[in-house]
Enzyme design. Sequence first.
Site, PDB file in Angstrom:
ATOM      1  N   TYR A 148      -3.081   5.061  -6.910  1.00 62.74           N
ATOM      2  CA  TYR A 148      -1.826   5.634  -7.390  1.00 62.74           C
ATOM      3  C   TYR A 148      -1.987   6.248  -8.779  1.00 62.74           C
ATOM      4  O   TYR A 148      -1.007   6.647  -9.392  1.00 62.74           O
ATOM      5  CB  TYR A 148      -0.734   4.554  -7.421  1.00 62.74           C
ATOM      6  CG  TYR A 148      -0.382   4.006  -6.044  1.00 62.74           C
ATOM      7  CD1 TYR A 148       0.255   4.809  -5.099  1.00 62.74           C
ATOM      8  CD2 TYR A 148      -0.698   2.702  -5.684  1.00 62.74           C
ATOM      9  CE1 TYR A 148       0.575   4.318  -3.835  1.00 62.74           C
ATOM     10  CE2 TYR A 148      -0.374   2.200  -4.423  1.00 62.74           C
ATOM     11  CZ  TYR A 148       0.255   3.012  -3.505  1.00 62.74           C
ATOM     12  OH  TYR A 148       0.578   2.539  -2.255  1.00 62.74           O
ATOM     13  N   TYR A 530       7.618   5.087  -0.871  1.00 66.36           N
ATOM     14  CA  TYR A 530       8.085   4.022  -1.781  1.00 66.36           C
ATOM     15  C   TYR A 530       7.344   4.073  -3.097  1.00 66.36           C
ATOM     16  O   TYR A 530       7.791   3.496  -4.096  1.00 66.36           O
ATOM     17  CB  TYR A 530       7.958   2.647  -1.116  1.00 66.36           C
ATOM     18  CG  TYR A 530       6.700   1.853  -1.421  1.00 66.36           C
ATOM     19  CD1 TYR A 530       5.512   2.093  -0.753  1.00 66.36           C
ATOM     20  CD2 TYR A 530       6.707   0.840  -2.373  1.00 66.36           C
ATOM     21  CE1 TYR A 530       4.364   1.349  -1.029  1.00 66.36           C
ATOM     22  CE2 TYR A 530       5.570   0.096  -2.651  1.00 66.36           C
ATOM     23  CZ  TYR A 530       4.402   0.355  -1.981  1.00 66.36           C
ATOM     24  OH  TYR A 530       3.270  -0.378  -2.270  1.00 66.36           O
ATOM     25  N   ARG A 531       6.248   4.823  -3.156  1.00 66.84           N
ATOM     26  CA  ARG A 531       5.365   4.803  -4.329  1.00 66.84           C
ATOM     27  C   ARG A 531       4.347   5.905  -4.094  1.00 66.84           C
ATOM     28  O   ARG A 531       3.998   6.197  -2.945  1.00 66.84           O
ATOM     29  CB  ARG A 531       4.672   3.447  -4.301  1.00 66.84           C
ATOM     30  CG  ARG A 531       3.836   3.034  -5.460  1.00 66.84           C
ATOM     31  CD  ARG A 531       3.359   1.615  -5.155  1.00 66.84           C
ATOM     32  NE  ARG A 531       2.480   1.110  -6.168  1.00 66.84           N
ATOM     33  CZ  ARG A 531       1.808  -0.025  -6.046  1.00 66.84           C
ATOM     34  NH1 ARG A 531       1.908  -0.747  -4.954  1.00 66.84           N
ATOM     35  NH2 ARG A 531       1.029  -0.434  -7.026  1.00 66.84           N
TER      36      ARG A 531
HETATM   37  C1  LIG Z   1      -8.317  -1.374  -1.905  1.00 70.24           C
HETATM   38  C2  LIG Z   1      -6.946  -1.462  -2.527  1.00 70.24           C
HETATM   39  C3  LIG Z   1      -6.000  -2.305  -1.983  1.00 70.24           C
HETATM   40  C4  LIG Z   1      -4.731  -2.393  -2.562  1.00 70.24           C
HETATM   41  N1  LIG Z   1      -3.817  -3.237  -2.003  1.00 70.24           N
HETATM   42  C5  LIG Z   1      -2.577  -3.329  -2.544  1.00 70.24           C
HETATM   43  C6  LIG Z   1      -1.612  -4.217  -1.997  1.00 70.24           C
HETATM   44  O1  LIG Z   1      -1.899  -4.975  -1.065  1.00 70.24           O
HETATM   45  N2  LIG Z   1      -0.375  -4.233  -2.546  1.00 70.24           N
HETATM   46  C7  LIG Z   1      -0.046  -3.465  -3.610  1.00 70.24           C
HETATM   47  O2  LIG Z   1       1.099  -3.529  -4.071  1.00 70.24           O
HETATM   48  N3  LIG Z   1      -0.940  -2.609  -4.148  1.00 70.24           N
HETATM   49  C8  LIG Z   1      -2.194  -2.534  -3.658  1.00 70.24           C
HETATM   50  N4  LIG Z   1      -3.114  -1.684  -4.232  1.00 70.24           N
HETATM   51  C9  LIG Z   1      -2.697  -0.829  -5.355  1.00 70.24           C
HETATM   52  C10 LIG Z   1      -2.969  -1.466  -6.743  1.00 70.24           C
HETATM   53  O3  LIG Z   1      -4.331  -1.798  -6.865  1.00 70.24           O
HETATM   54  C11 LIG Z   1      -2.153  -2.714  -7.015  1.00 70.24           C
HETATM   55  O4  LIG Z   1      -0.793  -2.483  -6.793  1.00 70.24           O
HETATM   56  C12 LIG Z   1      -2.307  -3.232  -8.443  1.00 70.24           C
HETATM   57  O5  LIG Z   1      -1.762  -4.514  -8.559  1.00 70.24           O
HETATM   58  C13 LIG Z   1      -1.636  -2.301  -9.490  1.00 70.24           C
HETATM   59  O6  LIG Z   1      -2.312  -2.356 -10.672  1.00 70.24           O
HETATM   60  P1  LIG Z   1      -1.902  -3.327 -11.870  1.00 70.24           P
HETATM   61  O7  LIG Z   1      -1.368  -4.568 -11.279  1.00 70.24           O
HETATM   62  O8  LIG Z   1      -3.063  -3.398 -12.760  1.00 70.24           O
HETATM   63  O9  LIG Z   1      -0.682  -2.582 -12.506  1.00 70.24           O
HETATM   64  P2  LIG Z   1      -0.613  -1.630 -13.762  1.00 70.24           P
HETATM   65  O10 LIG Z   1      -1.562  -0.499 -13.559  1.00 70.24           O
HETATM   66  O11 LIG Z   1      -0.735  -2.425 -14.974  1.00 70.24           O
HETATM   67  O12 LIG Z   1       0.877  -1.143 -13.612  1.00 70.24           O
HETATM   68  C14 LIG Z   1       1.316  -0.327 -12.584  1.00 70.24           C
HETATM   69  C15 LIG Z   1       2.452   0.540 -13.088  1.00 70.24           C
HETATM   70  O13 LIG Z   1       3.596  -0.273 -13.353  1.00 70.24           O
HETATM   71  C16 LIG Z   1       4.218   0.102 -14.583  1.00 70.24           C
HETATM   72  N5  LIG Z   1       4.077  -1.019 -15.525  1.00 70.24           N
HETATM   73  C17 LIG Z   1       3.079  -1.918 -15.548  1.00 70.24           C
HETATM   74  N6  LIG Z   1       3.290  -2.828 -16.483  1.00 70.24           N
HETATM   75  C18 LIG Z   1       4.424  -2.493 -17.111  1.00 70.24           C
HETATM   76  C19 LIG Z   1       5.162  -3.080 -18.165  1.00 70.24           C
HETATM   77  N7  LIG Z   1       4.755  -4.215 -18.714  1.00 70.24           N
HETATM   78  N8  LIG Z   1       6.306  -2.492 -18.556  1.00 70.24           N
HETATM   79  C20 LIG Z   1       6.739  -1.368 -17.958  1.00 70.24           C
HETATM   80  N9  LIG Z   1       6.084  -0.776 -16.928  1.00 70.24           N
HETATM   81  C21 LIG Z   1       4.944  -1.337 -16.510  1.00 70.24           C
HETATM   82  C22 LIG Z   1       3.502   1.325 -15.076  1.00 70.24           C
HETATM   83  O14 LIG Z   1       4.209   2.453 -14.655  1.00 70.24           O
HETATM   84  C23 LIG Z   1       2.146   1.263 -14.389  1.00 70.24           C
HETATM   85  O15 LIG Z   1       1.621   2.525 -14.119  1.00 70.24           O
HETATM   86  C24 LIG Z   1      -4.397  -1.591  -3.686  1.00 70.24           C
HETATM   87  C25 LIG Z   1      -5.367  -0.747  -4.229  1.00 70.24           C
HETATM   88  C26 LIG Z   1      -6.628  -0.678  -3.662  1.00 70.24           C
HETATM   89  C27 LIG Z   1      -7.629   0.241  -4.263  1.00 70.24           C
END
Ligand SMILES: Cc1cc2nc3c(=O)[nH]c(=O)nc-3n(C[C@H](O)[C@H](O)[C@H](O)COP(=O)(O)OP(=O)(O)OC[C@H]3O[C@@H](n4cnc5c(N)ncnc54)[C@H](O)[C@@H]3O)c2cc1C
Length: 632
Positions: A148, A530-531
């Site tokens: 994303y 949704y995203r």
């Molecule tokens: C192989 C693979 C499988 C995956 N499977 C899943 C899955 O099962 N489910 C799923 O949901 N996703 C999945 N993902 C997508 C992603 O990896 C996850 O959602 C991951 O948890 C998001 O990154 P993060 O938690 O580091 O969030 P971040 O990158 O830290 O945050 C995501 C976004 O949320 C907002 N945000 C974050 N923190 C804050 C804050 N403190 N205040 C305000 N805004 C904020 C920002 O806009 C940011 O861009 C997958 C990805 C891959 C590559």
Amino acid sequence: MGKVYPSTASAEGRPAKIDRPSYFGCHMNPAEVIGGSGDPLNPEIATEKREVVLPPGIDRQAFDKAIAELRETLGEDAIELNDVPLNHGNYMAPPLSHDPYSVLDDEYFAGCGAVYPSSTEDVVIIVKWANKHLIPLWTISVGRNLGYGGASPRVAGSLIVHLGRRMNKVLSVDPDTASCLLEPGVTYFDLYEHLRAVGLGEKLWIDVPDLGGGSVMGNALDRGVGYTPYGDHFAQHCGMEVVMPDGSVVRTGMMAMENSATPQAFNYGFGPYVDGMFTQSALGIVTKMGMWLMPSPGGCLPFMFTFPEHTDLEQLVDICRPLMLNRLLHNIPGLRLGVYDAATYMTRDEAVGVENRGSPLTAEQEKAIIKKAGGAAWSFYASCYGPPEIAKGHLEMIKAAFFQVPGAKMYLCEDVPEGHYLIDRANVFSGIPTFRELDWQKWIPNSSTLFFSPIVPVDGKEALAQVEIFKYRFLEYGFDFFNVFYIGPREGHNIVILLFDRTSPQQRVNAMKCMRAMIEDAAKLGWGEYRTHISLQDQVAETYAFGDGALMKLHEQMKDHLDPNGILSPGRSGIWPRRYRDLGLQLGLNTTHAETPNPVVERMLKEKQQAKPKPTYGTDELRASQKKGGTA
Ligand SMILES: Cc1cc2nc3c(=O)[nH]c(=O)nc-3n(C[C@H](O)[C@H](O)[C@H](O)COP(=O)(O)OP(=O)(O)OC[C@H]3O[C@@H](n4cnc5c(N)ncnc54)[C@H](O)[C@@H]3O)c2cc1C
């Protein structure tokens, strides 16, 4: 009847620590940390330093002066500039310099650097500084938002506020209300291990998404999903502390009381409910968040069904609807396309040979791959929860439903060989984070992922139509089609996975065209995402168009009012602050993207026009039918 899988209820089955490398985390230049790109399929490591990409309208002198001022306040090492080589790293060490799965030019979404606050007070300082210097900020908790956009900002030159590096504490856990209060940097691994370490790991389970390296808070704020009964992550949050765009600090829900006796027990508090405003948004920086945990249900019985025919999907989804609505299916199950399931076990070259690179899989090849993996056209992974007698009782009802599909087979963990994906799911279903989902990412060399994530009705016909429609686009643009439906009670998240070779300019162009055409196809049939990836957020936002874009107008009003300088994550979710609206930064708006009509969309539209309207069961319908002398 098989046993209840041991990892779920007994201490022996639940590891105290999840193995991961010591360099686990997001880095400005991952090659420095891991001594290489770390990706065996992409051993190239860039070494050339780069010019920092400056925020729009800021010259180098003003930028250096502003950075020096912030360093003076927060400390030298609180800021890293993005003048590093663009190394893609890997899941363990993704870059902060750019989106490692870049579908546009690598530089396109590069920030100017990253700042690492240690406290809410630091965040306030950063926000006030940004307002003074008009430097845009991009908030992340951990930055593993791969597929994303990763850690990358929407506006090149933004300063990434990486909350998680230093604000990564579990602040409290309350076993009585099964809840916790977290800082942004707590990952699923951290929370799981913390609960084990404080002796609550058997009592309280967490919900994990496919991969455990993300932030519990970040994922919930992007409205991500996991796979236990607590899989709707935002729905499990309870109370927030937020730094607003003007630097004021707000607490929501019961946390708004100075001395709340129920801070993580009741999420609404009093008055308008504002928490949703801080999801997928640019209206605040969340520095603390409460989350509900799942009390151990006393057991977890994971299972898999397989179904032989591609078209079984229609019947399957219709079977799922009452099972989900009536909570007979307890968790968020995954219905995986057979060839995607097979990609867990082999690379594309192993599956069809190097000589078959360059064109998408044919139907015959797909069948052969599924056979090689011992799979089926569709695999359904789910779990029952509760003490064995309850879980087994539920499974009997589920079996009765799914065995209506000719050729259906069912497997428990003990029926599958070691290394089977079901064993991994058993962990995920019981809240144990894993890395297994990385396996299919090795399908092609230099693999980059884009997720296309439309919401689908839990309706067999529509689900099958989505597969046909999106697969048509994948074949048109030369990609192998992978998807999985994560099914909820009233809708499903159809996660369509586009893997492209990031070293191929042609594949990048085609990947973008394919995504844009699918967004358009979906919108024609009333399906919204949704995203989405940062490059596509303008276009997706444009599809939510009721009332001449009334929702976007409201978003813009809130943005302009709360963030008049437009410093927080401009462009997030297609919402541009006033200061940026005329800079021409929007992507893919006001135009038609699909190069050819999609015949399946055309067919579906025709069918919908000709179909007898679905009963609404509304008052108008009732009155009309009463006039005719009937009931409803
Ligand atoms: C192989 C693979 C499988 C995956 N499977 C899943 C899955 O099962 N489910 C799923 O949901 N996703 C999945 N993902 C997508 C992603 O990896 C996850 O959602 C991951 O948890 C998001 O990154 P993060 O938690 O580091 O969030 P971040 O990158 O830290 O945050 C995501 C976004 O949320 C907002 N945000 C974050 N923190 C804050 C804050 N403190 N205040 C305000 N805004 C904020 C920002 O806009 C940011 O861009 C997958 C990805 C891959 C590559």
